[in-house]
Motif scaffolding. Structure first.
Motif, PDB file in Angstrom:
ATOM      1  N   PHE A 279       0.827  -1.203   0.000  1.00  0.00           N
ATOM      2  CA  PHE A 279       0.000   0.000   0.000  1.00  0.00           C
ATOM      3  C   PHE A 279       0.864   1.256   0.000  1.00  0.00           C
ATOM      4  CE2 PHE A 279      -3.231  -3.015   1.451  1.00  0.00           C
ATOM      5  CZ  PHE A 279      -4.333  -2.586   0.733  1.00  0.00           C
ATOM      6  N   GLY A 280       2.005   1.216   0.703  1.00  0.00           N
ATOM      7  CA  GLY A 280       2.910   2.360   0.695  1.00  0.00           C
ATOM      8  C   GLY A 280       3.475   2.630  -0.692  1.00  0.00           C
ATOM      9  N   ILE A 281       3.850   1.572  -1.389  1.00  0.00           N
ATOM     10  CA  ILE A 281       4.368   1.710  -2.756  1.00  0.00           C
ATOM     11  C   ILE A 281       3.281   2.263  -3.673  1.00  0.00           C
ATOM     12  CG2 ILE A 281       5.216   0.417  -4.750  1.00  0.00           C
ATOM     13  CD1 ILE A 281       6.613  -1.472  -2.732  1.00  0.00           C
ATOM     14  N   THR A 282       2.055   1.760  -3.526  1.00  0.00           N
ATOM     15  CA  THR A 282       0.950   2.243  -4.353  1.00  0.00           C
ATOM     16  C   THR A 282       0.642   3.705  -4.058  1.00  0.00           C
ATOM     17  OG1 THR A 282      -0.006   0.030  -4.456  1.00  0.00           O
ATOM     18  CG2 THR A 282      -1.470   1.857  -4.970  1.00  0.00           C
ATOM     19  N   ALA A 283       0.665   4.088  -2.783  1.00  0.00           N
ATOM     20  CA  ALA A 283       0.409   5.484  -2.410  1.00  0.00           C
ATOM     21  C   ALA A 283       1.413   6.415  -3.067  1.00  0.00           C
ATOM     22  CB  ALA A 283       0.453   5.638  -0.892  1.00  0.00           C
ATOM     23  N   ALA A 284       2.685   6.006  -3.061  1.00  0.00           N
ATOM     24  CA  ALA A 284       3.719   6.816  -3.709  1.00  0.00           C
ATOM     25  C   ALA A 284       3.447   6.926  -5.204  1.00  0.00           C
ATOM     26  CB  ALA A 284       5.096   6.207  -3.457  1.00  0.00           C
ATOM     27  N   GLY A 285       3.048   5.812  -5.818  1.00  0.00           N
ATOM     28  CA  GLY A 285       2.766   5.816  -7.247  1.00  0.00           C
ATOM     29  C   GLY A 285       1.593   6.692  -7.625  1.00  0.00           C
ATOM     30  N   LYS A 286       0.666   6.875  -6.703  1.00  0.00           N
ATOM     31  CA  LYS A 286      -0.516   7.700  -6.966  1.00  0.00           C
ATOM     32  C   LYS A 286      -0.325   9.155  -6.542  1.00  0.00           C
ATOM     33  CE  LYS A 286      -3.906   3.966  -7.017  1.00  0.00           C
ATOM     34  NZ  LYS A 286      -4.282   4.191  -8.433  1.00  0.00           N
ATOM     35  N   GLY A 287       0.871   9.488  -6.071  1.00  0.00           N
ATOM     36  CA  GLY A 287       1.206  10.885  -5.829  1.00  0.00           C
ATOM     37  C   GLY A 287       0.679  11.493  -4.554  1.00  0.00           C
ATOM     38  N   VAL A 288       0.376  10.656  -3.540  1.00  0.00           N
ATOM     39  CA  VAL A 288      -0.146  11.228  -2.295  1.00  0.00           C
ATOM     40  C   VAL A 288       0.906  11.257  -1.182  1.00  0.00           C
ATOM     41  CG1 VAL A 288      -2.552  10.681  -2.774  1.00  0.00           C
ATOM     42  CG2 VAL A 288      -1.135   8.982  -1.608  1.00  0.00           C
ATOM     43  N   THR A 289       2.144  10.887  -1.508  1.00  0.00           N
ATOM     44  CA  THR A 289       3.230  10.950  -0.533  1.00  0.00           C
ATOM     45  C   THR A 289       4.255  11.993  -0.971  1.00  0.00           C
ATOM     46  OG1 THR A 289       4.542   9.232  -1.642  1.00  0.00           O
ATOM     47  CG2 THR A 289       2.931   8.509   0.000  1.00  0.00           C
ATOM     48  N   GLU A 290       5.096  12.357  -0.018  1.00  0.00           N
ATOM     49  CA  GLU A 290       6.139  13.353  -0.291  1.00  0.00           C
ATOM     50  C   GLU A 290       7.488  12.778   0.119  1.00  0.00           C
ATOM     51  OE1 GLU A 290       7.153  17.787   1.397  1.00  0.00           O
ATOM     52  OE2 GLU A 290       5.112  17.381   0.698  1.00  0.00           O
TER      53      GLU A 290
ATOM     54  N   TRP B  24       8.523   6.317   0.737  1.00  0.00           N
ATOM     55  CA  TRP B  24       8.124   5.362   1.770  1.00  0.00           C
ATOM     56  C   TRP B  24       9.378   4.686   2.283  1.00  0.00           C
ATOM     57  CZ3 TRP B  24       9.750   0.435   0.836  1.00  0.00           C
ATOM     58  CH2 TRP B  24      10.005   0.098  -0.499  1.00  0.00           C
ATOM     59  N   PHE B  25       9.332   4.194   3.509  1.00  0.00           N
ATOM     60  CA  PHE B  25      10.474   3.469   4.060  1.00  0.00           C
ATOM     61  C   PHE B  25       9.988   2.568   5.183  1.00  0.00           C
ATOM     62  CE2 PHE B  25      10.188   7.753   5.717  1.00  0.00           C
ATOM     63  CZ  PHE B  25      10.030   7.540   7.081  1.00  0.00           C
ATOM     64  N   THR B  26      10.666   1.444   5.341  1.00  0.00           N
ATOM     65  CA  THR B  26      10.310   0.456   6.357  1.00  0.00           C
ATOM     66  C   THR B  26      10.674   0.964   7.744  1.00  0.00           C
ATOM     67  OG1 THR B  26      10.650  -1.355   4.792  1.00  0.00           O
ATOM     68  CG2 THR B  26      10.738  -1.911   7.138  1.00  0.00           C
ATOM     69  N   ILE B  27       9.773   0.703   8.712  1.00  0.00           N
ATOM     70  CA  ILE B  27      10.103   1.001  10.105  1.00  0.00           C
ATOM     71  C   ILE B  27      10.245  -0.294  10.919  1.00  0.00           C
ATOM     72  CG2 ILE B  27       9.118   3.319  10.116  1.00  0.00           C
ATOM     73  CD1 ILE B  27       6.625   2.130  11.497  1.00  0.00           C
ATOM     74  N   HIS B  28       9.530  -1.348  10.515  1.00  0.00           N
ATOM     75  CA  HIS B  28       9.640  -2.639  11.177  1.00  0.00           C
ATOM     76  C   HIS B  28       9.027  -3.706  10.277  1.00  0.00           C
ATOM     77  CE1 HIS B  28       5.670  -1.213  13.143  1.00  0.00           C
ATOM     78  NE2 HIS B  28       5.349  -2.026  12.168  1.00  0.00           N
ATOM     79  N   SER B  29       9.181  -4.963  10.669  1.00  0.00           N
ATOM     80  CA  SER B  29       8.617  -6.050   9.863  1.00  0.00           C
ATOM     81  C   SER B  29       8.082  -7.148  10.772  1.00  0.00           C
ATOM     82  CB  SER B  29       9.671  -6.625   8.910  1.00  0.00           C
ATOM     83  OG  SER B  29      10.737  -7.191   9.648  1.00  0.00           O
ATOM     84  N   GLY B  30       7.284  -8.017  10.174  1.00  0.00           N
ATOM     85  CA  GLY B  30       6.754  -9.171  10.887  1.00  0.00           C
ATOM     86  C   GLY B  30       6.731 -10.374   9.961  1.00  0.00           C
TER      87      GLY B  30
END
Length: 326
Positions: free
Chosen positions: A77-88, A109-115
């Motif tokens: 979803f983070g990658i898609t948000a960036a692709g749709k231009g809603v991130t900075e 976008w960048f990772t903060i943690h994983s599971g």
């Protein structure tokens, strides 16, 4: 009703110093993280109970008049948000410690943690039935009405579970037939399919077996004292990053940047570690916490995938899932 919700949302935003979408107190211990942010930065950031899909939808709906300052979501979803231009683009403090492949090169976008995806099992709620050890086990009629998974067309953990099952059963990101066939078979066992995080429903025994992350199972076992086992299925699973972004044209961009700096700081990463998430900066994971995880030999069955490709094929999978199961 919609007008009332809008008015309430505006009131919450006005009372806050900054807004973080998908920062639920019951997921990934955002409850503690936001309290620490208030103590360390002096910012009041209200809880937000959206899931990843709802967060993306809201960001797109508000694109011309953003409400949120930062957003948290599963990697696709983070990658898609960036692709749709809603991130900075923003490269927070400790940016260089985030491995390549776990961040957008520009900082969208960048990772903060994983599971790691697996089976979050309330042993007492099984009523004497054996703890399942594989994806195949969940198809056994003895688990009818006992298995839950979050809706993969909305919640990121649901989609991540589908990717895990698909890869474990011989599929790949170009071929989701194994996962689609599996979910179709699983319907015979009347699974429970909520849209929101269902931690409390596992603790209560309402959902005895949930496809979920290791960090939720460890939290239930070690912090809530429930009789819980976490199982990485015998066929395999996936490791999944969760990411954050600065929202484009946000109302409080400087506060948003400071929040993003903080979640990657030693103190911010320590909050994730204490909640049994794997911080993206592994040196911030205390040995006494790591000792509570399953052995590394178990985690060897959980693999990384091409997260960009995972984002690209998500909508296609969701459509096919709805077509197959509805």
């Amino acid at each position: 009703m919609a007008v009332t919700a809008s008015v309430l949302g505006a009131a919450v935003a006005q009372a806050a110093d900054a807004i973080c979408y998908n920062c639920s107190p019951h997921w990934a211990d955002w409850g503690t993280q936001l309290r620490v942010i208030k103590h360390e930065l002096g910012y009041v950031v209200p809880f937000d109970n959206k899931n990843s899909g709802q967060t993306l939808s809201q960001l797109l709906a508000e694109q011309n008049n953003p409400v949120a300052d930062v957003a948290y979501y599963g990697v696709s979803f983070g990658i898609t948000a960036a692709g749709k231009g809603v991130t900075e683009a923003y490269q927070p403090a400790n940016w260089e410690q985030i491995p390549t492949g776990l961040k957008d090169p520009d900082g969208e976008w960048f990772t903060i943690h994983s599971g790691t995806i697996g089976l979050f099992v309330n042993v007492d709620a099984l009523e004497g039935k054996p703890v399942p050890k594989s994806w195949q086990d969940l198809l056994d009629p003895i688990y009818k009405g006992m298995v839950g998974y979050l809706d993969p067309t909305s919640a990121f953990v649901g989609y991540a579970g589908a990717v895990a099952i698909n890869g474990a059963l011989g599929g790949d990101l170009d071929n989701f037939e194994p996962a689609l066939n599996y979910f179709a078979q699983l319907q015979q066992n009347r699974p429970i399919v909520p849209k929101q995080t269902s931690y409390a429903r596992v603790i209560s025994g309402e959902i005895p077996i949930l496809l979920d992350y290791d960090f939720n199972a460890y939290r239930a076992k070690y912090k809530d004292g429930a009789n819980i086992e976490f199982v990485i299925p015998a066929e395999g699973s996936v490791v999944v990053p969760y990411v954050m972004s600065l929202v484009k044209n946000s109302p409080n961009p400087e506060k948003g940047r400071r929040i993003l700096d903080f979640v990657l700081s030693d103190k911010g990463q320590a909050v994730w570690a204490q909640a049994f998430l794997r911080p993206v900066r592994p040196d911030t994971m205390p040995d006494e916490v790591k000792a509570k995880f399953l052995p590394e030999s178990e985690y060897a069955r959980a693999v990384a995938v091409d997260y960009k490709k995972m984002a690209e094929v998500q909508s296609s999978f969701q459509r096919r899932y709805l077509d197959r199961l509805n």
